[in-house]
Design a protein around this motif. Structure first.
Motif, mmCIF file in Angstrom:
data_model
loop_
_atom_site.group_PDB
_atom_site.id
_atom_site.type_symbol
_atom_site.label_atom_id
_atom_site.label_comp_id
_atom_site.label_asym_id
_atom_site.label_seq_id
_atom_site.Cartn_x
_atom_site.Cartn_y
_atom_site.Cartn_z
ATOM 1 N N GLU A 80 0.833 -1.201 0.000
ATOM 2 C CA GLU A 80 0.000 0.000 0.000
ATOM 3 C C GLU A 80 0.876 1.262 0.000
ATOM 4 O O GLU A 80 0.595 2.226 -0.706
ATOM 5 C CB GLU A 80 -0.913 0.006 1.223
ATOM 6 C CG GLU A 80 -1.893 1.170 1.235
ATOM 7 C CD GLU A 80 -2.880 1.087 2.387
ATOM 8 O OE1 GLU A 80 -3.545 2.104 2.657
ATOM 9 O OE2 GLU A 80 -2.988 0.014 3.020
ATOM 10 N N GLU A 81 1.954 1.226 0.776
ATOM 11 C CA GLU A 81 2.886 2.353 0.812
ATOM 12 C C GLU A 81 3.587 2.523 -0.539
ATOM 13 O O GLU A 81 3.796 3.647 -0.996
ATOM 14 C CB GLU A 81 3.908 2.136 1.921
ATOM 15 C CG GLU A 81 4.898 3.260 2.089
ATOM 16 C CD GLU A 81 5.914 2.987 3.180
ATOM 17 O OE1 GLU A 81 6.909 3.757 3.252
ATOM 18 O OE2 GLU A 81 5.751 2.021 3.939
ATOM 19 N N TRP A 82 3.899 1.400 -1.149
ATOM 20 C CA TRP A 82 4.573 1.414 -2.456
ATOM 21 C C TRP A 82 3.697 2.029 -3.530
ATOM 22 O O TRP A 82 4.181 2.730 -4.427
ATOM 23 C CB TRP A 82 5.011 0.010 -2.814
ATOM 24 C CG TRP A 82 5.600 -0.175 -4.200
ATOM 25 C CD1 TRP A 82 5.154 -1.018 -5.158
ATOM 26 C CD2 TRP A 82 6.736 0.493 -4.768
ATOM 27 N NE1 TRP A 82 5.941 -0.945 -6.286
ATOM 28 C CE2 TRP A 82 6.938 -0.009 -6.059
ATOM 29 C CE3 TRP A 82 7.607 1.475 -4.293
ATOM 30 C CZ2 TRP A 82 7.947 0.427 -6.908
ATOM 31 C CZ3 TRP A 82 8.630 1.905 -5.130
ATOM 32 C CH2 TRP A 82 8.800 1.386 -6.417
ATOM 33 N N GLU A 83 2.408 1.795 -3.468
ATOM 34 C CA GLU A 83 1.485 2.348 -4.452
ATOM 35 C C GLU A 83 1.483 3.866 -4.437
ATOM 36 O O GLU A 83 1.203 4.509 -5.444
ATOM 37 C CB GLU A 83 0.074 1.814 -4.204
ATOM 38 C CG GLU A 83 -0.083 0.327 -4.535
ATOM 39 C CD GLU A 83 -1.487 -0.164 -4.244
ATOM 40 O OE1 GLU A 83 -2.323 0.649 -3.805
ATOM 41 O OE2 GLU A 83 -1.745 -1.373 -4.465
ATOM 42 N N ALA A 84 1.822 4.443 -3.316
ATOM 43 C CA ALA A 84 1.808 5.908 -3.188
ATOM 44 C C ALA A 84 3.113 6.551 -3.654
ATOM 45 O O ALA A 84 3.198 7.773 -3.769
ATOM 46 C CB ALA A 84 1.544 6.296 -1.734
ATOM 47 N N ASP A 86 5.895 7.811 -6.168
ATOM 48 C CA ASP A 86 6.003 8.255 -7.564
ATOM 49 C C ASP A 86 7.089 7.424 -8.246
ATOM 50 O O ASP A 86 8.276 7.564 -7.943
ATOM 51 C CB ASP A 86 6.344 9.737 -7.605
ATOM 52 C CG ASP A 86 6.406 10.287 -9.037
ATOM 53 O OD1 ASP A 86 6.314 9.481 -9.989
ATOM 54 O OD2 ASP A 86 6.563 11.516 -9.192
ATOM 55 N N GLU A 92 12.371 9.235 -4.418
ATOM 56 C CA GLU A 92 11.331 8.469 -3.717
ATOM 57 C C GLU A 92 11.546 6.967 -3.872
ATOM 58 O O GLU A 92 11.422 6.211 -2.907
ATOM 59 C CB GLU A 92 9.941 8.862 -4.235
ATOM 60 C CG GLU A 92 9.465 10.225 -3.783
ATOM 61 C CD GLU A 92 8.002 10.442 -4.089
ATOM 62 O OE1 GLU A 92 7.236 9.436 -4.132
ATOM 63 O OE2 GLU A 92 7.600 11.601 -4.292
#
Length: 244
Positions: A80-84, A86, A92
């Motif tokens: 879920e963190e990875w999806e955010a 860029d 990032e």
């Protein structure tokens, strides 16, 4: 002056001469030589290089490759963190890989490419020889290519190339392979003799001789007296009015 070299060496020099006289100069002035130009990469300031992500042990890769690596190895709790993140932002992506993939060495670096002349190959006289080296040993270099240069004020090298380029066809013929042709000579009647030739022996001595086709032997220039077979021979230029 007679310079005695093996036939294979003479043929090599003639082949080299042909290449030197006909090869492209790639925009360089004589005397030309060739080297191997290769592409190297090195770390550079941020405003001078292209961004890459360093993964440790001297290895770095593109952001696309690192994103693919994370997609393949990420644990479920970080998805879920990875999806955010860029996926086009080097900082990032590098930070996520460092913090969540457990690689403390991961960071953004900047890489610049530069062409350098290889110091390990020396000089090539022809572009063909340089290209053949690359075809055979190119795996030792990074993106190698041929590169022409001028040996400016290298008078010794320039003199050598001029000598090679000016080599003429050898007038000397191997006596074991070929014999002088028989010609009509009235003073010797019906005998099948060659015109006079200059013959050279293994000890370097020269004699004017004739070849007797009737008895398959060499003779003195007067047509008599048998001689041993010479090493080489050449026709003699006959002065105007001469008969031999």
């Amino acid at each position: 002056m007679l310079v005695d070299i093996p036939q294979e060496d003479y043929e090599f020099l003639k082949g080299l001469q042909h290449e030197l006289l006909n090869q492209t100069d790639d925009g360089q002035a004589d005397p030309i030589f060739w080297g191997v130009m290769e592409r190297i990469e090195f770390a550079a300031p941020e405003d001078c290089g292209e961004p890459q992500i360093y993964l440790g042990d001297g290895y770095y890769d593109t952001i696309e490759s690192v994103v693919a690596l994370i997609n393949d190895q990420i644990e479920d709790e970080y998805k879920e963190e990875w999806e955010a993140v860029d996926k086009m932002d080097y900082n990032e992506v590098a930070e996520f890989h460092r913090e969540r993939m457990g690689n403390e060495e991961t960071r953004v670096v900047y890489i610049k490419e530069m062409d350098v002349l290889s110091k390990n190959t020396g000089a090539f006289l022809t572009k063909r020889a340089c290209r053949e080296y690359i075809d055979k040993y190119g795996y030792n270099h990074s993106k190698p290519r041929t590169f022409a240069m001028t040996a400016y004020r290298n008078f010794e090298y320039d003199h050598l190339l001029k000598i090679i380029k000016s080599i003429g066809e050898s007038p000397w013929i191997d006596a074991k392979k070929h014999k002088p042709d028989a010609v009509e000579q009235k003073e010797f009647g019906a005998r099948k003799l060659s015109r006079q030739v200059l013959a050279v022996y293994d000890d370097g001595k020269c004699h004017v001789e004739m070849y007797d086709h009737d008895c398959d032997c060499w003779r003195w220039a007067n047509g008599y007296g048998q001689m041993h077979e010479p090493k080489m021979w050449r026709y003699i230029d006959i002065p105007e009015g001469g008969t031999k």
